[in-house]
Design a protein around this motif. Structure first.
Motif, PDB file in Angstrom:
ATOM      1  N   ASN A 215       0.850  -1.174   0.000  1.00 55.00           N
ATOM      2  CA  ASN A 215       0.000   0.000   0.000  1.00 55.00           C
ATOM      3  C   ASN A 215       0.893   1.233   0.000  1.00 55.00           C
ATOM      4  OD1 ASN A 215      -2.365  -1.465   0.098  1.00 55.00           O
ATOM      5  ND2 ASN A 215      -2.338  -1.584   2.322  1.00 55.00           N
ATOM      6  N   PHE A 216       0.973   1.888  -1.145  1.00 56.69           N
ATOM      7  CA  PHE A 216       1.779   3.086  -1.256  1.00 56.69           C
ATOM      8  C   PHE A 216       0.944   4.307  -0.888  1.00 56.69           C
ATOM      9  CE2 PHE A 216       3.929   0.247  -4.294  1.00 56.69           C
ATOM     10  CZ  PHE A 216       5.187   0.258  -3.722  1.00 56.69           C
ATOM     11  N   ALA A 217       1.606   5.370  -0.486  1.00 57.50           N
ATOM     12  CA  ALA A 217       0.900   6.592  -0.106  1.00 57.50           C
ATOM     13  C   ALA A 217       0.278   7.267  -1.326  1.00 57.50           C
ATOM     14  CB  ALA A 217       1.849   7.553   0.585  1.00 57.50           C
ATOM     15  N   PHE A 218       0.926   7.184  -2.473  1.00 50.40           N
ATOM     16  CA  PHE A 218       0.431   7.814  -3.690  1.00 50.40           C
ATOM     17  C   PHE A 218       0.059   6.749  -4.705  1.00 50.40           C
ATOM     18  CE2 PHE A 218       3.237  11.822  -3.092  1.00 50.40           C
ATOM     19  CZ  PHE A 218       2.376  12.277  -2.118  1.00 50.40           C
ATOM     20  N   ASP A 219      -0.902   7.074  -5.549  1.00 52.35           N
ATOM     21  CA  ASP A 219      -1.226   6.206  -6.674  1.00 52.35           C
ATOM     22  C   ASP A 219      -1.011   7.008  -7.960  1.00 52.35           C
ATOM     23  OD1 ASP A 219      -3.411   7.886  -6.586  1.00 52.35           O
ATOM     24  OD2 ASP A 219      -4.902   6.301  -6.794  1.00 52.35           O
ATOM     25  N   LYS A 220      -1.436   6.462  -9.074  1.00 52.38           N
ATOM     26  CA  LYS A 220      -1.203   7.098 -10.371  1.00 52.38           C
ATOM     27  C   LYS A 220      -1.853   8.478 -10.432  1.00 52.38           C
ATOM     28  CE  LYS A 220      -1.863   6.404 -15.297  1.00 52.38           C
ATOM     29  NZ  LYS A 220      -2.430   5.559 -16.338  1.00 52.38           N
ATOM     30  N   THR A 221      -3.027   8.631  -9.842  1.00 49.87           N
ATOM     31  CA  THR A 221      -3.731   9.912  -9.865  1.00 49.87           C
ATOM     32  C   THR A 221      -2.917  10.993  -9.157  1.00 49.87           C
ATOM     33  OG1 THR A 221      -5.822   8.700  -9.801  1.00 49.87           O
ATOM     34  CG2 THR A 221      -5.905  11.051  -9.307  1.00 49.87           C
ATOM     35  N   ASN A 222      -2.318  10.657  -8.030  1.00 47.41           N
ATOM     36  CA  ASN A 222      -1.498  11.624  -7.306  1.00 47.41           C
ATOM     37  C   ASN A 222      -0.316  12.094  -8.162  1.00 47.41           C
ATOM     38  OD1 ASN A 222      -2.584   9.665  -4.953  1.00 47.41           O
ATOM     39  ND2 ASN A 222      -2.406  11.778  -4.231  1.00 47.41           N
ATOM     40  N   TYR A 223       0.341  11.166  -8.826  1.00 41.56           N
ATOM     41  CA  TYR A 223       1.483  11.529  -9.643  1.00 41.56           C
ATOM     42  C   TYR A 223       1.071  12.388 -10.839  1.00 41.56           C
ATOM     43  CZ  TYR A 223       4.320   8.417  -6.863  1.00 41.56           C
ATOM     44  OH  TYR A 223       4.979   7.819  -5.820  1.00 41.56           O
ATOM     45  N   VAL A 224      -0.086  12.109 -11.425  1.00 39.61           N
ATOM     46  CA  VAL A 224      -0.583  12.936 -12.532  1.00 39.61           C
ATOM     47  C   VAL A 224      -0.885  14.341 -12.037  1.00 39.61           C
ATOM     48  CG1 VAL A 224      -2.484  13.230 -14.163  1.00 39.61           C
ATOM     49  CG2 VAL A 224      -1.429  10.992 -13.885  1.00 39.61           C
ATOM     50  N   LEU A 225      -1.533  14.454 -10.871  1.00 36.60           N
ATOM     51  CA  LEU A 225      -1.835  15.768 -10.308  1.00 36.60           C
ATOM     52  C   LEU A 225      -0.552  16.539  -9.984  1.00 36.60           C
ATOM     53  CD1 LEU A 225      -4.796  14.858  -7.924  1.00 36.60           C
ATOM     54  CD2 LEU A 225      -4.920  16.106 -10.082  1.00 36.60           C
ATOM     55  N   LEU A 226       0.442  15.863  -9.449  1.00 39.29           N
ATOM     56  CA  LEU A 226       1.720  16.518  -9.167  1.00 39.29           C
ATOM     57  C   LEU A 226       2.406  16.986 -10.449  1.00 39.29           C
ATOM     58  CD1 LEU A 226       3.109  14.212  -6.345  1.00 39.29           C
ATOM     59  CD2 LEU A 226       2.284  16.549  -6.112  1.00 39.29           C
ATOM     60  N   ALA A 227       2.344  16.180 -11.499  1.00 37.21           N
ATOM     61  CA  ALA A 227       2.964  16.556 -12.773  1.00 37.21           C
ATOM     62  C   ALA A 227       2.254  17.765 -13.379  1.00 37.21           C
ATOM     63  CB  ALA A 227       2.934  15.377 -13.742  1.00 37.21           C
ATOM     64  N   VAL A 228       0.934  17.793 -13.318  1.00 39.98           N
ATOM     65  CA  VAL A 228       0.184  18.938 -13.838  1.00 39.98           C
ATOM     66  C   VAL A 228       0.519  20.192 -13.035  1.00 39.98           C
ATOM     67  CG1 VAL A 228      -2.137  19.892 -14.104  1.00 39.98           C
ATOM     68  CG2 VAL A 228      -1.674  17.559 -14.810  1.00 39.98           C
ATOM     69  N   GLY A 229       0.608  20.063 -11.726  1.00 36.92           N
ATOM     70  CA  GLY A 229       0.986  21.199 -10.889  1.00 36.92           C
ATOM     71  C   GLY A 229       2.369  21.718 -11.231  1.00 36.92           C
ATOM     72  N   MET A 230       3.307  20.823 -11.490  1.00 37.29           N
ATOM     73  CA  MET A 230       4.664  21.234 -11.848  1.00 37.29           C
ATOM     74  C   MET A 230       4.670  21.963 -13.187  1.00 37.29           C
ATOM     75  SD  MET A 230       7.778  21.524 -11.040  1.00 37.29           S
ATOM     76  CE  MET A 230       7.954  20.490  -9.631  1.00 37.29           C
ATOM     77  N   VAL A 231       3.879  21.505 -14.138  1.00 32.09           N
ATOM     78  CA  VAL A 231       3.800  22.176 -15.441  1.00 32.09           C
ATOM     79  C   VAL A 231       3.212  23.579 -15.275  1.00 32.09           C
ATOM     80  CG1 VAL A 231       2.623  22.112 -17.682  1.00 32.09           C
ATOM     81  CG2 VAL A 231       3.711  20.060 -16.801  1.00 32.09           C
ATOM     82  N   ILE A 232       2.208  23.728 -14.419  1.00 35.11           N
ATOM     83  CA  ILE A 232       1.620  25.049 -14.176  1.00 35.11           C
ATOM     84  C   ILE A 232       2.645  25.985 -13.537  1.00 35.11           C
ATOM     85  CG2 ILE A 232      -0.148  26.285 -12.858  1.00 35.11           C
ATOM     86  CD1 ILE A 232      -1.945  23.824 -13.230  1.00 35.11           C
ATOM     87  N   ILE A 233       3.431  25.475 -12.590  1.00 33.63           N
ATOM     88  CA  ILE A 233       4.465  26.295 -11.954  1.00 33.63           C
ATOM     89  C   ILE A 233       5.521  26.713 -12.977  1.00 33.63           C
ATOM     90  CG2 ILE A 233       6.351  26.258 -10.267  1.00 33.63           C
ATOM     91  CD1 ILE A 233       4.542  24.407  -8.574  1.00 33.63           C
TER      92      ILE A 233
END
Length: 88
Positions: A3-21
């Protein structure tokens, strides 16, 4: 299964946030003033108002990506009698 803390959705959201920054930092970029010539573009609305708001939105989006709870993850909650001995 782990059981990981993040799943694929979390990583996609983080990547989108990084692109916005990165987009916000790109909007802040441009030529600056030198000692001999003043460039009034350094005080443009794009650099002073729009770009910082875009960066702030990106940081907030990344915070949401971190805090987003993956589906199927249950919190470890204590039951009221857990850890206490019962008398017989």
């Amino acid at each position: 299964m782990r059981n990981f803390a993040f799943d694929k959705t979390n990583y996609v959201l983080l990547a989108v946030g990084m692109v916005i920054i990165l987009l916000g930092f790109f909007l802040m970029s441009g030529s600056g003033s030198s000692e001999t010539a003043f460039n009034p573009d350094i005080f443009s609305d794009r650099r002073i108002k729009v770009a910082p708001v875009v960066c702030l939105f990106g940081f907030l989006f990344m915070t949401y990506g971190i805090m987003h709870k993956p589906k199927g993850v249950q919190e470890d909650t204590e039951t009221p009698n857990e850890g206490k001995e019962t008398e017989v």
